[in-house]
Scaffold this active site. Structure first.
Site, PDB file in Angstrom:
ATOM      1  N   LYS A  28     -11.096  -7.435  -8.807  1.00 16.30           N
ATOM      2  CA  LYS A  28     -11.935  -6.244  -8.734  1.00 16.30           C
ATOM      3  C   LYS A  28     -11.379  -5.108  -9.571  1.00 16.30           C
ATOM      4  CE  LYS A  28     -14.191  -6.663  -4.275  1.00 16.30           C
ATOM      5  NZ  LYS A  28     -14.160  -6.306  -2.865  1.00 16.30           N
TER       6      LYS A  28
ATOM      7  N   LYS B 296      -6.502 -14.664 -11.985  1.00 15.64           N
ATOM      8  CA  LYS B 296      -7.881 -14.814 -11.508  1.00 15.64           C
ATOM      9  C   LYS B 296      -8.713 -13.562 -11.808  1.00 15.64           C
ATOM     10  CE  LYS B 296      -6.738 -15.464  -7.189  1.00 15.64           C
ATOM     11  NZ  LYS B 296      -6.952 -15.716  -5.766  1.00 15.64           N
TER      12      LYS B 296
ATOM     13  N   LYS C  46       0.818  -1.213   0.000  1.00 16.76           N
ATOM     14  CA  LYS C  46       0.000   0.000   0.000  1.00 16.76           C
ATOM     15  C   LYS C  46       0.846   1.254   0.000  1.00 16.76           C
ATOM     16  CE  LYS C  46      -4.135  -2.129   1.680  1.00 16.76           C
ATOM     17  NZ  LYS C  46      -4.821  -2.614   2.886  1.00 16.76           N
TER      18      LYS C  46
END
Ligand code: TRP
Length: 326
Positions: A193, A190, A107
């Site tokens: 989002k 995969k 982050k």
């Protein structure tokens, strides 16, 4: 106990990886499922969309079968005891341990302009969510294992320092089956989002969008059906397994083995299967999302259930620490 971040639209990977497990667990266990709106604040500076995101994630989970009468389903910010426990846990949280957490480092790289203390203590807040319910089982994916280890450390450190076995050790939980992998439609990993939206099927996609995405899915041409199947095609079969009957799958597998599989035909069947699967969830979610009174009742009912146990935990924690003076 588990938490769901209210960011982005839920997709097929969320459904088969997480939501389906919640729905199974709610019948066998006392469950607490929470929308992690406070965690969202660690990266979100523009909070205008928060209300819509929270309502959508509530609606989508209920549309997928999460039953607010069986499980406690609530918003993190509606349980103020979370903040109190977060403060106590900060005293057993070690800076070094937080600084070397991989999700923190990621982050920092992604949001270099907003490296706030909330970001550093993200795992402390998550431990507070879990330990507040004195939960033992936490259905989460692999990416959360480090956070769970931290939560276990805090439980043990707290118990050891203050005495009084307040917190059990929480462990990651799944049903012991291989985790269902839902591949993306472009052959890259995969469904996710944030990455390529055309490669991910969202629970909010309309029928034509679903069809379009699937018809555009990448397929390598097959030269030799006896050689290992190319990943893009194996992925289509994985997706087909999620929504098609066994005889349909076997027929396409047979065609493939004979070198006679027509990808267009298989994609059409896959697309219709996905439409049949997603459309009722999408429609149900949309109607729940617009039902102001129902959502309010769900949130109030969920918070009341969560706080019942939370208040008791805070009392035990304060007793153990020695914060009760009369
Ligand atoms: N950190 C989790 C995620 O990113 C969300 C979360 C917040 C959570 N609190 C939790 C998960 C408590 C399990 C238990 O997905």
């Amino acid at each position: 106990m588990s938490g769901i971040r209210p960011t982005g639209f839920l997709h097929l990977g969320n459904y088969f990886g997480a939501m389906r497990n919640y729905v199974r667990m709610q019948n066998d266990y006392t469950c607490y499922f929470m929308v992690a709106d406070l965690h969202a604040l660690t990266t979100l500076t523009d909070t205008k969309g928060l209300k819509a995101s929270v309502r959508r994630v509530l609606a989508e989970n209920i549309a997928c079968g999460l039953d607010p009468e069986k499980a406690a389903f609530y918003c993190q910010s509606h349980v103020p005891e979370t903040a109190e426990l977060y403060l106590y846990l900060n005293m057993v949280a070690l800076m070094g341990e937080l600084e070397k957490t991989p999700t923190f480092k990621d982050k920092v790289r992604l949001h270099p302009g907003n490296v706030n203390a909330g970001l550093l203590t993200y795992p402390v807040l998550m431990a507070a969510d879990i330990l507040l319910q004195r939960a033992k089982l936490v259905p989460v994916g692999k990416d959360q294992e480090q956070h769970l280890e931290i939560a276990r450390n805090y439980a043990n450190r707290f118990n050891h320092r203050y005495g009084g076995e307040v917190f059990p050790e929480p462990y990651a939980f799944n049903f012991g089956e291989a985790l269902v992998k839902v591949p993306s439609l472009d052959g890259n990993g995969k469904m996710s989002k944030s990455e390529n939206q055309m490669a991910t099927l969202y629970l909010a996609d309309d029928d034509d969008t679903i069809r379009k995405k699937i018809m555009k899915a990448k397929t390598d041409s097959v030269v030799d059906p006896t050689a290992p199947m190319p990943e893009t095609i194996a992925n289509l079969f994985l997706l087909l397994r999620l929504v098609a009957a066994e005889d349909v799958i076997q027929q396409f597998e047979g065609d493939y083995a004979k070198g006679a599989l027509r990808f267009g035909d298989m994609k059409k069947v896959l697309a219709e299967g996905m439409v049949t699967f997603i459309a009722p969830i999408r429609e149900k979610a949309a109607s729940i999302e617009n039902d102001e009174a129902y959502l309010r009742q769900v949130m109030e009912h969920g918070a009341a259930k969560a706080r019942e146990r939370a208040v008791e935990t805070i009392r035990l924690a304060k007793e153990a620490i020695g914060l009760i003076y009369y």
